[in-house]
Design an enzyme around this catalytic site. Structure first.
Site, PDB file in Angstrom:
ATOM      1  N   GLY A   9       0.862  -1.184   0.000  1.00 56.42           N
ATOM      2  CA  GLY A   9       0.000   0.000   0.000  1.00 56.42           C
ATOM      3  C   GLY A   9       0.894   1.227   0.000  1.00 56.42           C
ATOM      4  O   GLY A   9       1.619   1.463   0.978  1.00 56.42           O
ATOM      5  N   SER A  10       0.885   1.966  -1.111  1.00 58.80           N
ATOM      6  CA  SER A  10       1.760   3.150  -1.206  1.00 58.80           C
ATOM      7  C   SER A  10       0.942   4.427  -1.126  1.00 58.80           C
ATOM      8  O   SER A  10       1.225   5.405  -1.828  1.00 58.80           O
ATOM      9  CB  SER A  10       2.547   3.113  -2.524  1.00 58.80           C
ATOM     10  OG  SER A  10       3.168   1.871  -2.669  1.00 58.80           O
ATOM     11  N   GLY A  11      -0.076   4.404  -0.286  1.00 62.83           N
ATOM     12  CA  GLY A  11      -0.885   5.594  -0.055  1.00 62.83           C
ATOM     13  C   GLY A  11      -0.257   6.441   1.046  1.00 62.83           C
ATOM     14  O   GLY A  11       0.965   6.420   1.242  1.00 62.83           O
ATOM     15  N   GLY A  14       1.289   4.244   4.034  1.00 64.19           N
ATOM     16  CA  GLY A  14       2.405   3.433   3.535  1.00 64.19           C
ATOM     17  C   GLY A  14       3.636   4.275   3.233  1.00 64.19           C
ATOM     18  O   GLY A  14       4.762   3.927   3.630  1.00 64.19           O
ATOM     19  N   ASP A  33       2.054  -1.531  -4.583  1.00 65.11           N
ATOM     20  CA  ASP A  33       0.669  -1.071  -4.688  1.00 65.11           C
ATOM     21  C   ASP A  33       0.056  -1.693  -5.935  1.00 65.11           C
ATOM     22  O   ASP A  33       0.777  -2.157  -6.816  1.00 65.11           O
ATOM     23  CB  ASP A  33       0.591   0.465  -4.764  1.00 65.11           C
ATOM     24  CG  ASP A  33      -0.736   1.001  -4.257  1.00 65.11           C
ATOM     25  OD1 ASP A  33      -0.796   1.523  -3.125  1.00 65.11           O
ATOM     26  OD2 ASP A  33      -1.756   0.891  -4.996  1.00 65.11           O
ATOM     27  N   ARG A  82     -12.354   4.543   6.180  1.00 70.27           N
ATOM     28  CA  ARG A  82     -13.821   4.587   6.202  1.00 70.27           C
ATOM     29  C   ARG A  82     -14.305   5.976   5.813  1.00 70.27           C
ATOM     30  O   ARG A  82     -14.032   6.954   6.495  1.00 70.27           O
ATOM     31  CB  ARG A  82     -14.343   4.208   7.594  1.00 70.27           C
ATOM     32  CG  ARG A  82     -15.850   4.132   7.606  1.00 70.27           C
ATOM     33  CD  ARG A  82     -16.356   3.451   8.848  1.00 70.27           C
ATOM     34  NE  ARG A  82     -17.750   3.766   9.054  1.00 70.27           N
ATOM     35  CZ  ARG A  82     -18.403   3.486  10.160  1.00 70.27           C
ATOM     36  NH1 ARG A  82     -17.795   2.899  11.155  1.00 70.27           N
ATOM     37  NH2 ARG A  82     -19.667   3.805  10.279  1.00 70.27           N
ATOM     38  N   ARG A  88     -19.899   0.439   8.519  1.00 73.01           N
ATOM     39  CA  ARG A  88     -18.841  -0.338   9.156  1.00 73.01           C
ATOM     40  C   ARG A  88     -18.681  -1.681   8.426  1.00 73.01           C
ATOM     41  O   ARG A  88     -17.596  -2.176   8.201  1.00 73.01           O
ATOM     42  CB  ARG A  88     -19.247  -0.569  10.622  1.00 73.01           C
ATOM     43  CG  ARG A  88     -18.156  -1.081  11.513  1.00 73.01           C
ATOM     44  CD  ARG A  88     -18.722  -1.455  12.869  1.00 73.01           C
ATOM     45  NE  ARG A  88     -19.719  -2.508  12.753  1.00 73.01           N
ATOM     46  CZ  ARG A  88     -19.438  -3.809  12.692  1.00 73.01           C
ATOM     47  NH1 ARG A  88     -18.194  -4.225  12.764  1.00 73.01           N
ATOM     48  NH2 ARG A  88     -20.387  -4.704  12.570  1.00 73.01           N
ATOM     49  N   ARG A 151      -1.654   9.989  21.205  1.00 71.23           N
ATOM     50  CA  ARG A 151      -2.712  10.999  21.319  1.00 71.23           C
ATOM     51  C   ARG A 151      -3.027  11.288  22.793  1.00 71.23           C
ATOM     52  O   ARG A 151      -3.182  12.441  23.198  1.00 71.23           O
ATOM     53  CB  ARG A 151      -3.966  10.493  20.586  1.00 71.23           C
ATOM     54  CG  ARG A 151      -3.755  10.454  19.093  1.00 71.23           C
ATOM     55  CD  ARG A 151      -4.871   9.736  18.364  1.00 71.23           C
ATOM     56  NE  ARG A 151      -4.690   9.885  16.922  1.00 71.23           N
ATOM     57  CZ  ARG A 151      -5.378   9.218  16.010  1.00 71.23           C
ATOM     58  NH1 ARG A 151      -6.290   8.335  16.371  1.00 71.23           N
ATOM     59  NH2 ARG A 151      -5.157   9.424  14.725  1.00 71.23           N
ATOM     60  N   HIS A 175      -8.844  -1.378  18.850  1.00 74.63           N
ATOM     61  CA  HIS A 175      -8.475  -0.064  18.309  1.00 74.63           C
ATOM     62  C   HIS A 175      -9.772   0.545  17.777  1.00 74.63           C
ATOM     63  O   HIS A 175     -10.203   0.250  16.673  1.00 74.63           O
ATOM     64  CB  HIS A 175      -7.455  -0.216  17.180  1.00 74.63           C
ATOM     65  CG  HIS A 175      -7.186   1.069  16.453  1.00 74.63           C
ATOM     66  ND1 HIS A 175      -6.803   2.229  17.096  1.00 74.63           N
ATOM     67  CD2 HIS A 175      -7.229   1.385  15.127  1.00 74.63           C
ATOM     68  CE1 HIS A 175      -6.630   3.193  16.195  1.00 74.63           C
ATOM     69  NE2 HIS A 175      -6.887   2.705  15.001  1.00 74.63           N
TER      70      HIS A 175
HETATM   71  N1  LIG Z   1      -4.026   1.172  12.579  1.00 69.33           N
HETATM   72  C1  LIG Z   1      -4.013   2.483  12.630  1.00 69.33           C
HETATM   73  O1  LIG Z   1      -3.733   3.078  13.673  1.00 69.33           O
HETATM   74  C2  LIG Z   1      -4.307   3.282  11.387  1.00 69.33           C
HETATM   75  C3  LIG Z   1      -4.048   4.658  11.320  1.00 69.33           C
HETATM   76  C4  LIG Z   1      -4.311   5.335  10.132  1.00 69.33           C
HETATM   77  C5  LIG Z   1      -4.855   4.665   9.052  1.00 69.33           C
HETATM   78  N2  LIG Z   1      -5.113   3.335   9.157  1.00 69.33           N
HETATM   79  C6  LIG Z   1      -5.680   2.565   8.039  1.00 69.33           C
HETATM   80  O2  LIG Z   1      -4.660   2.327   7.062  1.00 69.33           O
HETATM   81  C7  LIG Z   1      -5.273   2.068   5.788  1.00 69.33           C
HETATM   82  C8  LIG Z   1      -4.580   2.908   4.719  1.00 69.33           C
HETATM   83  O3  LIG Z   1      -4.816   4.286   4.947  1.00 69.33           O
HETATM   84  P1  LIG Z   1      -4.204   5.386   3.941  1.00 69.33           P
HETATM   85  O4  LIG Z   1      -4.569   6.708   4.507  1.00 69.33           O
HETATM   86  O5  LIG Z   1      -2.797   5.070   3.622  1.00 69.33           O
HETATM   87  O6  LIG Z   1      -5.107   5.097   2.639  1.00 69.33           O
HETATM   88  P2  LIG Z   1      -4.715   5.474   1.131  1.00 69.33           P
HETATM   89  O7  LIG Z   1      -5.989   5.410   0.361  1.00 69.33           O
HETATM   90  O8  LIG Z   1      -3.902   6.715   1.084  1.00 69.33           O
HETATM   91  O9  LIG Z   1      -3.762   4.247   0.678  1.00 69.33           O
HETATM   92  C9  LIG Z   1      -4.188   2.931   0.554  1.00 69.33           C
HETATM   93  C10 LIG Z   1      -3.424   2.301  -0.593  1.00 69.33           C
HETATM   94  O10 LIG Z   1      -3.688   0.886  -0.636  1.00 69.33           O
HETATM   95  C11 LIG Z   1      -3.621   0.496  -2.000  1.00 69.33           C
HETATM   96  N3  LIG Z   1      -4.206  -0.836  -2.187  1.00 69.33           N
HETATM   97  C12 LIG Z   1      -5.496  -1.197  -2.185  1.00 69.33           C
HETATM   98  N4  LIG Z   1      -5.614  -2.525  -2.403  1.00 69.33           N
HETATM   99  C13 LIG Z   1      -4.342  -3.017  -2.532  1.00 69.33           C
HETATM  100  C14 LIG Z   1      -3.797  -4.313  -2.760  1.00 69.33           C
HETATM  101  N5  LIG Z   1      -4.590  -5.392  -2.893  1.00 69.33           N
HETATM  102  N6  LIG Z   1      -2.449  -4.441  -2.826  1.00 69.33           N
HETATM  103  C15 LIG Z   1      -1.658  -3.366  -2.694  1.00 69.33           C
HETATM  104  N7  LIG Z   1      -2.129  -2.097  -2.477  1.00 69.33           N
HETATM  105  C16 LIG Z   1      -3.452  -1.940  -2.404  1.00 69.33           C
HETATM  106  C17 LIG Z   1      -4.374   1.619  -2.710  1.00 69.33           C
HETATM  107  O11 LIG Z   1      -4.121   1.634  -4.105  1.00 69.33           O
HETATM  108  C18 LIG Z   1      -3.825   2.852  -1.983  1.00 69.33           C
HETATM  109  O12 LIG Z   1      -2.695   3.391  -2.658  1.00 69.33           O
HETATM  110  C19 LIG Z   1      -6.761   2.378   6.007  1.00 69.33           C
HETATM  111  O13 LIG Z   1      -7.488   1.183   6.227  1.00 69.33           O
HETATM  112  C20 LIG Z   1      -6.768   3.244   7.259  1.00 69.33           C
HETATM  113  O14 LIG Z   1      -8.004   3.219   7.936  1.00 69.33           O
HETATM  114  C21 LIG Z   1      -4.860   2.635  10.294  1.00 69.33           C
END
Ligand SMILES: NC(=O)c1ccc[n+]([C@@H]2O[C@H](COP(=O)([O-])OP(=O)(O)OC[C@H]3O[C@@H](n4cnc5c(N)ncnc54)[C@H](O)[C@@H]3O)[C@@H](O)[C@H]2O)c1
Length: 314
Positions: A9-11, A14, A33, A82, A88, A151, A175
Site C-alpha cells: 500500500g503506497s498511499g 504506507g 501497490d 472509512r 462499518r 494521542r 483499536h
Molecule cells: N491502525 C491504525 O492506527 C491506522 C491509522 C491510520 C490509518 N489506518 C488505516 O490504514 C489504511 C490505509 O490508509 P491510507 O490513509 O494510507 O489510505 P490510502 O488510500 O492513502 O492508501 C491505501 C493504498 O492501498 C492500496 N491498495 C489497495 N488494495 C491493494 C492491494 N490489494 N495491494 C496493494 N495495495 C493496495 C491503494 O491503491 C492505496 O494506494 C486504512 O485502512 C486506514 O483506515 C490505520
C-alpha cells in the site's frame, strides 16, 4: 546485507511508514501497490530524499509481489479508510478481501517475514492476516496502540505542563471507540495519573483521545498518516534491531488476559522474532469489565468476517 522491509500500500500511511523506516536507516524498502506507477514514483521521490540526507537506504517501487521475496518485515497498509458514505460492514467486507489477498501473497513470497498490519478495522484485519498466512501468532501483529497512546500522552502533557517523554501509559482492547485506556496505570514521573487530575478531567481526556481519529478526519479531510507511519516504523525498528521494546500491539490471544481466539491490543515485548512476551497488568473489576466489552466487540466482527470469507462474499 541490509534488511529488506516491504510496505504494502503506497498511499498516505504506507509512504509515511516508508519515509520513517528510511530516516531510521532500518533497511532497504520495497513499496508495493496495485496502482501502476504510484509505488515507482514514490520510490523515486524517497530515494532523492535519501540522497539529500545521505541515508544508507534504497527504495524500490513495484506492482509485483515477487519483489517482496526475502523481506524481514512486511508492513500492510493496503485498503480503504472509512468514508462518510461507508457503513462499518462495507469497510469490513472491502478490507477483509484486500487483506486476504495481500496475506496470500505474503505467505507465498515472504514466508519467513514478520507482518505488521495497519489497515482498519485493525484488530479484525490482524486476525484475517494471521488466519490467511497461517504464520505463528508471534509473527503477526497489529499497529494502533502507539498511535492511541501518542494521542493520549499529548493531551496529558498539555494538561499538566510536562513533557510527553515523562509519561508512561498502557492500552488494551480494541483499536476503536471501546479502547481501554488505564489512568490507574498511567504514570507521570512515577506518580499515577489518578493522583494528579480529578476524575472529571481524566474522563475528558479519555473522551478526547477516543474521538481524535474522527476529529483529524473532519479537520483535514482524510485520516491521520504522519503519526501512524512513524509508529509503524518504530515497530519495524524494534524487530530489525531486536530491541525487546515494550510496545502495545494487537495480538491473537491464547489465554492472555483470559481471552482465547481473538485479536486485541496488549503491551508486548517486541524483538527480532516478533512478539516475544505479553505483559499482563493487574486490572480492577471496572477495568476488566471495560476490557471484556471491548474484546467482545472484536470477537463479533471476527465472526462476521469468518462468515464473509466462508461464503466467498469477499
Ligand atoms: N491502525 C491504525 O492506527 C491506522 C491509522 C491510520 C490509518 N489506518 C488505516 O490504514 C489504511 C490505509 O490508509 P491510507 O490513509 O494510507 O489510505 P490510502 O488510500 O492513502 O492508501 C491505501 C493504498 O492501498 C492500496 N491498495 C489497495 N488494495 C491493494 C492491494 N490489494 N495491494 C496493494 N495495495 C493496495 C491503494 O491503491 C492505496 O494506494 C486504512 O485502512 C486506514 O483506515 C490505520
Amino acid at each position: 546485507m541490509r534488511p529488506k522491509i516491504s510496505v504494502i500500500g503506497s498511499g498516505r500511511v504506507g509512504t509515511s511508514a516508508a519515509l520513517h523506516i528510511g530516516l531510521r536507516e532500518l533497511g532497504d524498502v520495497v513499496l508495493v501497490d496495485i496502482v501502476q506507477g504510484l509505488p515507482q514514483g514514490e520510490a523515486l521521490d524517497l530515494n532523492h530524499m535519501a540522497a539529500i540526507l545521505g541515508l544508507d537506504v534504497e527504495y524500490t517501487g513495484t506492482n509485483d509481489y515477487r519483489d517482496i521475496e526475502g523481506s524481514e518485515v512486511v508492513v500492510v497498509t493496503a485498503g480503504f479508510i472509512r468514508k462518510a458514505d461507508m457503513t462499518r460492514m462495507d469497510l469490513l467486507t472491502k478490507n477483509s478481501a484486500i487483506i486476504r489477498d495481500v496475506s496470500l501473497k505474503i505467505k507465498e513470497h515472504a514466508p519467513k517475514s514478520k507482518v505488521i498490519v495497519v489497515t482498519n478495522p485493525l484488530d479484525v484485519m490482524t486476525y484475517v492476516a494471521l488466519k490467511t498466512t497461517g504464520f505463528e501468532r508471534e509473527r503477526v501483529m497489529g499497529f494502533s496502540g502507539l498511535l492511541d497512546i501518542g494521542r493520549y500522552k499529548t493531551l496529558i502533557a498539555k494538561e499538566l505542563g510536562v513533557s510527553w517523554n515523562s509519561i508512561e501509559a498502557p492500552i488494551l482492547g480494541e483499536h476503536g471507540d471501546s479502547m481501554v485506556l488505564l489512568p490507574r496505570h498511567t504514570s507521570v514521573g512515577g506518580r499515577p495519573l489518578t493522583s494528579l487530575l480529578t476524575g472529571d478531567r481524566i474522563e475528558a481526556i479519555l473522551k478526547e483521545t477516543r474521538e481524535m481519529g474522527a476529529k483529524i478526519i473532519s479537520l483535514k479531510g482524510w485520516s491521520a498518516h504522519h503519526a501512524p507511519g512513524a509508529g509503524a516504523a518504530l515497530m519495524v525498528d524494534a524487530i530489525v534491531r531486536d530491541r525487546n521494546a515494550v510496545i502495545p500491539v494487537s495480538f491473537y490471544h491464547m489465554g492472555e488476559y483470559g481471552f482465547e481466539g481473538v485479536c486485541s491490543v496488549v503491551p508486548a515485548v517486541i524483538g527480532r522474532t516478533g512478539v516475544k512476551k505479553v505483559i499482563e497488568l493487574e486490572l480492577n473489576p471496572e477495568e476488566r469489565e471495560a476490557l471484556i466489552r471491548s474484546v467482545e466487540k472484536v470477537r463479533q466482527a471476527q465472526q462476521e468476517v469468518d462468515r464473509l470469507l466462508a461464503s466467498g462474499a469477499s
